[in-house]
Every structure is written in structure tokens, then in C-alpha cells.
Design an enzyme around this catalytic site. Structure first.
Site, PDB file in Angstrom:
ATOM      1  N   HIS A   1     -33.060 116.342  -8.693  1.00  0.00           N
ATOM      2  CA  HIS A   1     -31.640 116.541  -9.005  1.00  0.00           C
ATOM      3  C   HIS A   1     -30.717 115.713  -8.111  1.00  0.00           C
ATOM      4  CE1 HIS A   1     -32.565 119.638 -11.835  1.00  0.00           C
ATOM      5  NE2 HIS A   1     -33.054 120.457 -10.927  1.00  0.00           N
TER       6      HIS A   1
ATOM      7  N   ASP B   1     -40.593 119.468 -15.186  1.00  0.00           N
ATOM      8  CA  ASP B   1     -39.850 120.605 -14.638  1.00  0.00           C
ATOM      9  C   ASP B   1     -38.989 121.225 -15.736  1.00  0.00           C
ATOM     10  OD1 ASP B   1     -38.852 121.484 -11.569  1.00  0.00           O
ATOM     11  OD2 ASP B   1     -37.345 121.820 -13.124  1.00  0.00           O
TER      12      ASP B   1
ATOM     13  N   HIS C   1     -36.013 122.251 -15.543  1.00  0.00           N
ATOM     14  CA  HIS C   1     -34.645 121.743 -15.444  1.00  0.00           C
ATOM     15  C   HIS C   1     -34.666 120.220 -15.582  1.00  0.00           C
ATOM     16  CE1 HIS C   1     -34.631 125.546 -13.081  1.00  0.00           C
ATOM     17  NE2 HIS C   1     -33.500 125.727 -13.735  1.00  0.00           N
TER      18      HIS C   1
ATOM     19  N   ASP D   1     -41.676 125.503 -13.023  1.00  0.00           N
ATOM     20  CA  ASP D   1     -40.770 126.587 -13.365  1.00  0.00           C
ATOM     21  C   ASP D   1     -40.614 126.794 -14.866  1.00  0.00           C
ATOM     22  OD1 ASP D   1     -39.579 124.110 -13.264  1.00  0.00           O
ATOM     23  OD2 ASP D   1     -37.886 124.717 -12.027  1.00  0.00           O
TER      24      ASP D   1
END
Length: 305
Positions: free
Chosen positions: A121, A158, A160, A241
Site C-alpha cells: 500500500h 492480498d 486488499h 487475508d
């Protein structure tokens, strides 16, 4: 043999109580891999030259000056620095670079970088989403600009979207960046229409509640495009996740889905004779994280064997 890059400094990056990106994540990963026959190496500190591949000097200076003498300093709503954070953040990036060098220079085909904080990120001048430096993007740019590779694939599963990796690689024609991720979900990027300056970015949004079969279908299409690109190196942003037990999202992957996806990536990598480096990203249920990392690295080891 599969290489494992890690360092106990990962335990010195503290977050406030109750924060999901907790010190115990590192212990869960290392314990899950404890009995495996891995070539274990220290994740070295990233040099400024490596970090500058993605981040300007003023950002490095700002992060260094933000490290507190005690407690936790907030960089954004969910990203913090503690007194011991800078070393593991540099080792997370440095481990990714060292893993690239190791697989390119040696006989080992696969490596896993088990460091925290994660990186996908972090944008050029913006820490966010628990991330300080863009570890996978730094490793990709190192492979291109320092090691002379022409084609690198960065594959991110991931839950996200890796907005930082996407932004850092947006203008890189020698890198194909592909991501599957739940949508809608923070950070809100990753629409299929986001394709990069050279059409080299692939986003596959997945609906909330979808399972591993939906993800595998999306990745089958992605990996066909990756195979046509013919990467010399594959870098995996390995977030766990999307697991059904993870508290931060709503996909329903099972542990075996991570093994299956890893196997599919390795199959395509083998076809182009590409080496594979995997970097830990998310995963916030400790039991699910440990089991999923174990399945992922087991699969990497089968390729190495």
C-alpha cells in the site's frame, strides 16, 4: 531449496494494542515454518539506493524523522511507527531485494521473505495501510534497473488492492502487475479499467463472499496473460487475508486455495524459466495466517525440489 529471508527485528515494529498488524504475526509465520528444510538467511537492511528506486529522498528523511522516542507515532489513520520500526521496515525491503539477487545468482529457484511491516500500500511519498516502503515494487525495479532484466511479473493476491505497488509500477513497461482483491473494500482502487501507462496492469476485482473457485477462475485468465508476457522473474505479494477466517475482509478462501494458486503461479513461471520471490503482505487471523503461509511455502518448496 527454497530460501527464507527473515529477521527478528520484525518483532520490534510495534503497533497500538488491538491493531491487526501486530508483532505476533511474525511469530505465527516463523512458527509455521519452523520444521521445514529451508535455507534460512538474514533479511538485510535496504540501502538508500534501493529505497530511492521507488521513494524520493525527502520521503526517506520524513520517515526517519517521524520515528518516536517512545510509544507509537501515527503516520495515517492505521499506519504507525514505534522506536524500533525503521530497522524492520528497511529489512522488509532489503530482504525482497536480497531474495531477487539470491535467486538470480544462485541455484535456488524460489524464496520467501517473511518480514513485516508489509509494503504493497505504500506509495512514493505516502505511507498507508500498515505499509512504509513498497517492498515488492522496489524488488521489481531492482531486477529491471540494477540486474538488467527486461520482463518482471508482480502478482498480488492480498484481499486488499495493492494500490502502492500499482502506483509505483504504473509507468514501467517491463513489469506486468496483476492483482485480485475484494471490491468494494479499502483502499477503493483496483477497478478493471485501471490498466497502467502501457496496458501492463491487470486488476481482477472479486465480489464479497466469493470463494477460491471464483479466484482461481480469475487467476487462470490473468496467468494466461502473464505467460504470454514471458517474465524472467515473478514476485508474489503474498497476502493471506482473503482467508475466510480473516477479520478485515469478506472473501471465503480456504487454506488449500493459497496452495492451489501458488501452484498455478509456479507452473506458469516454470514455463518461462522464471525464478520466484514471494513477499509477505497481509493476513490477520494468526491461525489462518500460519496455516496459509505453511501451505504457500510448502508449494514453493515443491517447485524448488
Amino acid at each position: 531449496m527454497t530460501l527464507l529471508f527473515a529477521d527478528p527485528s520484525a518483532l520490534s515494529h510495534a503497533s497500538p494494542p488491538g491493531h491487526p498488524e501486530q508483532v505476533a504475526r511474525y511469530d505465527a509465520v516463523i512458527e509455521a515454518l519452523a520444521d521445514l528444510d529451508l535455507d534460512r538467511r538474514e533479511a538485510p537492511l535496504a540501502t538508500d539506493a534501493s529505497l530511492l528506486l521507488c521513494h524520493p529522498q525527502r520521503y526517506l528523511d520524513r520517515i526517519a524523522s517521524a520515528v518516536p522516542d517512545a510509544g507509537c507515532a501515527m503516520l495515517d489513520a492505521d499506519t504507525y511507527l514505534s522506536p524500533g520500526s525503521l530497522e524492520p521496515a528497511r529489512r522488509a525491503a532489503g530482504g525482497a531485494v536480497a531474495a531477487v539477487d539470491a535467486v538470480l545468482d544462485g541455484s535456488d529457484d524460489t524464496a520467501f521473505v517473511a518480514m513485516r511491516p508489509p509494503g504493497h500500500h505504500a506509495e512514493a511519498e505516502t505511507p498507508m495501510g500498515f505499509c512504509i516502503f513498497g517492498n515488492a515494487a522496489i524488488a521489481a525495479k531492482h531486477a529491471l534497473h540494477k540486474r538488467g532484466l527486461s520482463r518482471v511479473a508482480v502478482l498480488d493476491f492480498d484481499v486488499h488492492h495493492g494500490n502502492g505497488t500499482q502506483a509505483l509500477l504504473w509507468d514501467e513497461p517491463g513489469v506486468i502487475f496483476a492483482s485480485s482483491h475484494q471490491m468494494p473494500l479499502w483502499p477503493g482502487t483496483g477497478a478493471a479499467q485501471e490498466t497502467g501507462a502501457h496496458g501492463q496492469i491487470i486488476n481482477a476485482p472479486l465480489p464479497p463472499g466469493s470463494d477460491g473457485s471464483t479466484a482461481r477462475a480469475a487467476w487462470d485468465e490473468i496467468l494466461g496473460r502473464v505467460a504470454a508476457f514471458g517474465p524472467e522473474l515473478v514476485i508474489i505479494s503474498a497476502g493471506f487475508d482473503a482467508h475466510t477466517d480473516d477479520p478485515l475482509a469478506g472473501l471465503n478462501w480456504q487454506t488449500q486455495d493459497f496452495a492451489a494458486l501458488t501452484g498455478a503461479i509456479l507452473y506458469r513461471a516454470r514455463n518461462s524459466d522464471a525464478k520466484v520471490v514471494s513477499c509477505l503482505e497481509g493476513g490477520y487471523n494468526l491461525a489462518a495466517l500460519g496455516a496459509s503461509v505453511r501451505a504457500h511455502v510448502d508449494t514453493l518448496m515443491r517447485r524448488a525440489g
